[in-house]
Write a protein that holds these residues in place. Structure first.
Motif, PDB file in Angstrom:
ATOM      1  N   TYR A 165       0.835  -1.211   0.000  1.00 56.87           N
ATOM      2  CA  TYR A 165       0.000   0.000   0.000  1.00 56.87           C
ATOM      3  C   TYR A 165       0.870   1.263   0.000  1.00 56.87           C
ATOM      4  O   TYR A 165       0.591   2.229  -0.712  1.00 56.87           O
ATOM      5  N   ILE A 166       1.938   1.245   0.793  1.00 52.31           N
ATOM      6  CA  ILE A 166       2.849   2.382   0.871  1.00 52.31           C
ATOM      7  C   ILE A 166       3.872   2.336  -0.266  1.00 52.31           C
ATOM      8  O   ILE A 166       4.152   3.351  -0.910  1.00 52.31           O
ATOM      9  N   ALA A 167       4.439   1.159  -0.522  1.00 55.02           N
ATOM     10  CA  ALA A 167       5.494   1.024  -1.531  1.00 55.02           C
ATOM     11  C   ALA A 167       5.017   1.467  -2.906  1.00 55.02           C
ATOM     12  O   ALA A 167       5.764   2.099  -3.670  1.00 55.02           O
ATOM     13  N   GLU A 168       3.770   1.146  -3.270  1.00 59.95           N
ATOM     14  CA  GLU A 168       3.238   1.549  -4.566  1.00 59.95           C
ATOM     15  C   GLU A 168       3.163   3.060  -4.684  1.00 59.95           C
ATOM     16  O   GLU A 168       3.433   3.630  -5.748  1.00 59.95           O
ATOM     17  N   ARG A 169       2.768   3.733  -3.618  1.00 56.43           N
ATOM     18  CA  ARG A 169       2.685   5.191  -3.650  1.00 56.43           C
ATOM     19  C   ARG A 169       4.070   5.825  -3.770  1.00 56.43           C
ATOM     20  O   ARG A 169       4.259   6.786  -4.517  1.00 56.43           O
ATOM     21  N   VAL A 170       5.018   5.288  -3.044  1.00 57.66           N
ATOM     22  CA  VAL A 170       6.385   5.796  -3.136  1.00 57.66           C
ATOM     23  C   VAL A 170       6.926   5.607  -4.545  1.00 57.66           C
ATOM     24  O   VAL A 170       7.558   6.506  -5.115  1.00 57.66           O
ATOM     25  N   ALA A 171       6.668   4.459  -5.141  1.00 55.85           N
ATOM     26  CA  ALA A 171       7.180   4.146  -6.482  1.00 55.85           C
ATOM     27  C   ALA A 171       6.653   5.112  -7.531  1.00 55.85           C
ATOM     28  O   ALA A 171       7.366   5.458  -8.482  1.00 55.85           O
ATOM     29  N   ARG A 172       5.404   5.563  -7.381  1.00 55.14           N
ATOM     30  CA  ARG A 172       4.869   6.497  -8.379  1.00 55.14           C
ATOM     31  C   ARG A 172       5.043   7.967  -7.985  1.00 55.14           C
ATOM     32  O   ARG A 172       4.552   8.865  -8.667  1.00 55.14           O
ATOM     33  N   GLY A 173       5.754   8.202  -6.887  1.00 58.62           N
ATOM     34  CA  GLY A 173       6.074   9.568  -6.490  1.00 58.62           C
ATOM     35  C   GLY A 173       5.028  10.257  -5.653  1.00 58.62           C
ATOM     36  O   GLY A 173       5.112  11.472  -5.433  1.00 58.62           O
ATOM     37  N   ASP A 174       4.047   9.516  -5.167  1.00 60.54           N
ATOM     38  CA  ASP A 174       3.019  10.090  -4.288  1.00 60.54           C
ATOM     39  C   ASP A 174       3.517   9.995  -2.846  1.00 60.54           C
ATOM     40  O   ASP A 174       3.253   9.027  -2.134  1.00 60.54           O
ATOM     41  N   LEU A 175       4.263  11.020  -2.425  1.00 61.03           N
ATOM     42  CA  LEU A 175       5.001  10.961  -1.171  1.00 61.03           C
ATOM     43  C   LEU A 175       4.310  11.674  -0.021  1.00 61.03           C
ATOM     44  O   LEU A 175       4.848  11.747   1.083  1.00 61.03           O
ATOM     45  N   GLY A 176       3.130  12.224  -0.278  1.00 61.66           N
ATOM     46  CA  GLY A 176       2.445  12.974   0.771  1.00 61.66           C
ATOM     47  C   GLY A 176       2.551  14.464   0.535  1.00 61.66           C
ATOM     48  O   GLY A 176       2.580  14.933  -0.614  1.00 61.66           O
ATOM     49  N   TYR A 177       2.661  15.213   1.610  1.00 62.31           N
ATOM     50  CA  TYR A 177       2.692  16.685   1.531  1.00 62.31           C
ATOM     51  C   TYR A 177       3.750  17.190   0.565  1.00 62.31           C
ATOM     52  O   TYR A 177       3.508  18.106  -0.232  1.00 62.31           O
ATOM     53  N   LYS A 178       4.964  16.609   0.616  1.00 59.16           N
ATOM     54  CA  LYS A 178       6.078  17.130  -0.179  1.00 59.16           C
ATOM     55  C   LYS A 178       5.823  17.026  -1.686  1.00 59.16           C
ATOM     56  O   LYS A 178       6.381  17.799  -2.471  1.00 59.16           O
ATOM     57  N   SER A 179       4.988  16.066  -2.120  1.00 59.81           N
ATOM     58  CA  SER A 179       4.694  15.912  -3.546  1.00 59.81           C
ATOM     59  C   SER A 179       3.281  16.377  -3.907  1.00 59.81           C
ATOM     60  O   SER A 179       2.924  16.419  -5.083  1.00 59.81           O
TER      61      SER A 179
ATOM     62  N   GLY B  78      -0.426  11.910  -1.306  1.00 63.12           N
ATOM     63  CA  GLY B  78       0.093  10.699  -0.677  1.00 63.12           C
ATOM     64  C   GLY B  78      -1.080   9.772  -0.441  1.00 63.12           C
ATOM     65  O   GLY B  78      -1.746   9.357  -1.376  1.00 63.12           O
ATOM     66  N   ILE B  79      -1.378   9.481   0.791  1.00 61.75           N
ATOM     67  CA  ILE B  79      -2.628   8.806   1.123  1.00 61.75           C
ATOM     68  C   ILE B  79      -3.767   9.815   1.007  1.00 61.75           C
ATOM     69  O   ILE B  79      -4.852   9.507   0.539  1.00 61.75           O
ATOM     70  N   TYR B  80      -3.478  11.044   1.428  1.00 63.07           N
ATOM     71  CA  TYR B  80      -4.424  12.149   1.272  1.00 63.07           C
ATOM     72  C   TYR B  80      -3.943  13.090   0.175  1.00 63.07           C
ATOM     73  O   TYR B  80      -2.775  13.077  -0.213  1.00 63.07           O
ATOM     74  N   ASP B  81      -4.846  13.938  -0.293  1.00 64.22           N
ATOM     75  CA  ASP B  81      -4.509  14.979  -1.263  1.00 64.22           C
ATOM     76  C   ASP B  81      -4.242  16.274  -0.498  1.00 64.22           C
ATOM     77  O   ASP B  81      -5.124  16.799   0.185  1.00 64.22           O
ATOM     78  N   TRP B  82      -2.995  16.758  -0.601  1.00 54.79           N
ATOM     79  CA  TRP B  82      -2.572  17.934   0.165  1.00 54.79           C
ATOM     80  C   TRP B  82      -2.616  19.223  -0.646  1.00 54.79           C
ATOM     81  O   TRP B  82      -2.358  20.304  -0.114  1.00 54.79           O
ATOM     82  N   ARG B  83      -2.968  19.139  -1.914  1.00 56.10           N
ATOM     83  CA  ARG B  83      -2.796  20.289  -2.801  1.00 56.10           C
ATOM     84  C   ARG B  83      -3.694  21.467  -2.464  1.00 56.10           C
ATOM     85  O   ARG B  83      -3.340  22.612  -2.734  1.00 56.10           O
ATOM     86  N   SER B  84      -4.825  21.236  -1.861  1.00 55.66           N
ATOM     87  CA  SER B  84      -5.731  22.337  -1.555  1.00 55.66           C
ATOM     88  C   SER B  84      -5.841  22.593  -0.052  1.00 55.66           C
ATOM     89  O   SER B  84      -6.675  23.388   0.378  1.00 55.66           O
ATOM     90  N   ARG B  85      -4.983  21.952   0.748  1.00 54.12           N
ATOM     91  CA  ARG B  85      -5.054  22.132   2.195  1.00 54.12           C
ATOM     92  C   ARG B  85      -4.359  23.414   2.628  1.00 54.12           C
ATOM     93  O   ARG B  85      -3.342  23.827   2.045  1.00 54.12           O
TER      94      ARG B  85
END
Length: 309
Positions: free
Chosen positions: A261-275, A278-285
């Motif tokens: 669940y985590i490894a797949e997100r890391v592999a596609r560059g979905d790292l959380g706030y910094k990108s 991540g698990i959540y969408d931080w772009r509009s927070r």
């Protein structure tokens, strides 16, 4: 406290938060970092949050900032006796920093790394003065959270431990001394054990991440700010804890690899706030609001000895 400045290497969240803590307790700080304006911007943002919360006045914040300076030269740290290393979690990078500190800081008593997990033995390997190296791991944000984990290497001197402990306790921190070094220390071992199980529950389709966060925020987190983990299980009864453990432990996640669940997100560059995602969408927070929300539970513990305005 001595008027001698504390050295901080790095202008990231931890380094600047440490600078906020020390200047907020009347201790001069020299931050060694490039692009000082970014560090100063972050420093002022933390103080604006404290002002908005009614914990610090504008004049007090100004007095604290007068105790802060930035440099790009190790030679400007020549008179400090304690340095907090807050650079990236890379052993070789940290060792290179220690070599420079040992070269340019002849009055050095202690080098305290703020690493979240790296072994102090590994950090001290090859150092000219391993007796001066130890870990003082703060919990983010250090200027608000009381706990600091102190971890010695096999050669850490009593003088180094005492100097760092005395400084932190003078700033109202609760120093939690480990008897021996273990990967992840205390906080991150507990935090990642909980995180591993939470991810497993989501992978199994039991509930969503938001539901888990709601459960923690409305039950577990409030409980363990009032009483301790061992308090709770002693109060409930060790026989009950043992009975539940016999039934439950075989069902808990015991993976030794990072979950898919985590490894797949890391592999596609979905790292959380910094990108941004991540698990959540931080772009509009609203990240200013998030930073304030993160610090708010700790405001009741605010205990600085602020310098005179």
């Amino acid at each position: 406290m001595s008027e001698k400045a504390v050295g901080i290497i790095g202008k990231g969240m931890i380094g600047i938060s440490e600078a906020v803590l020390f200047t907020g307790n009347g201790i001069p700080v020299i931050v060694l970092a490039k692009e000082a304006e970014k560090g100063l911007e972050r420093y002022r943002a933390y103080y604006q949050d404290l002002i908005a919360a009614g914990l610090v006045t504008e004049k007090q914040a100004e007095a604290c900032e007068r105790l802060l300076s930035f440099t790009e030269s190790y030679e400007d740290l020549a008179d400090v006796n304690i340095v907090f290393e807050c650079v990236s979690e890379n052993t070789e990078v940290k060792r290179q920093v220690y070599q420079k500190i040992e070269k340019y800081c002849p009055q050095l008593t202690a080098i305290a790394s703020t690493t979240s997990a790296l072994s102090p033995e590994e950090l001290a390997r090859g150092a000219a003065h391993p007796e001066k190296i130890l870990v003082a791991h703060p919990i983010n944000p250090p200027h608000m959270v009381l706990c600091v984990e102190l971890v010695k290497n096999d050669f850490t001197s009593p003088e180094a431990q005492k100097a760092v402990t005395d400084l932190l306790e003078a700033c109202g921190r609760e120093v939690c001394v480990l008897n021996k070094a273990v990967p992840g220390f205390i906080f991150n071992r507990l935090q990642h054990a909980l995180y591993r199980e939470a991810v497993h529950i989501v992978e199994e389709g039991v509930c969503t991440p938001k539901t888990i966060d709601k459960c923690i925020g409305t039950a577990m987190a409030p409980r363990y700010t009032a009483i301790g983990l061992f308090d709770h299980f002693d109060y409930a009864g060790l026989d009950l804890a043992a009975s539940i453990g016999e039934y439950l432990y075989p069902e808990l996640c015991n993976d030794t690899d990072v979950s898919q669940y985590i490894a797949e997100r890391v592999a596609r560059g979905d790292l959380g706030y910094k990108s941004g995602v991540g698990i959540y969408d931080w772009r509009s927070r609203d990240m200013d609001a998030f930073r304030k929300k993160t610090a708010k539970p700790f405001q009741k513990f605010f205990n600085w000895k602020l310098p005179e305005a």
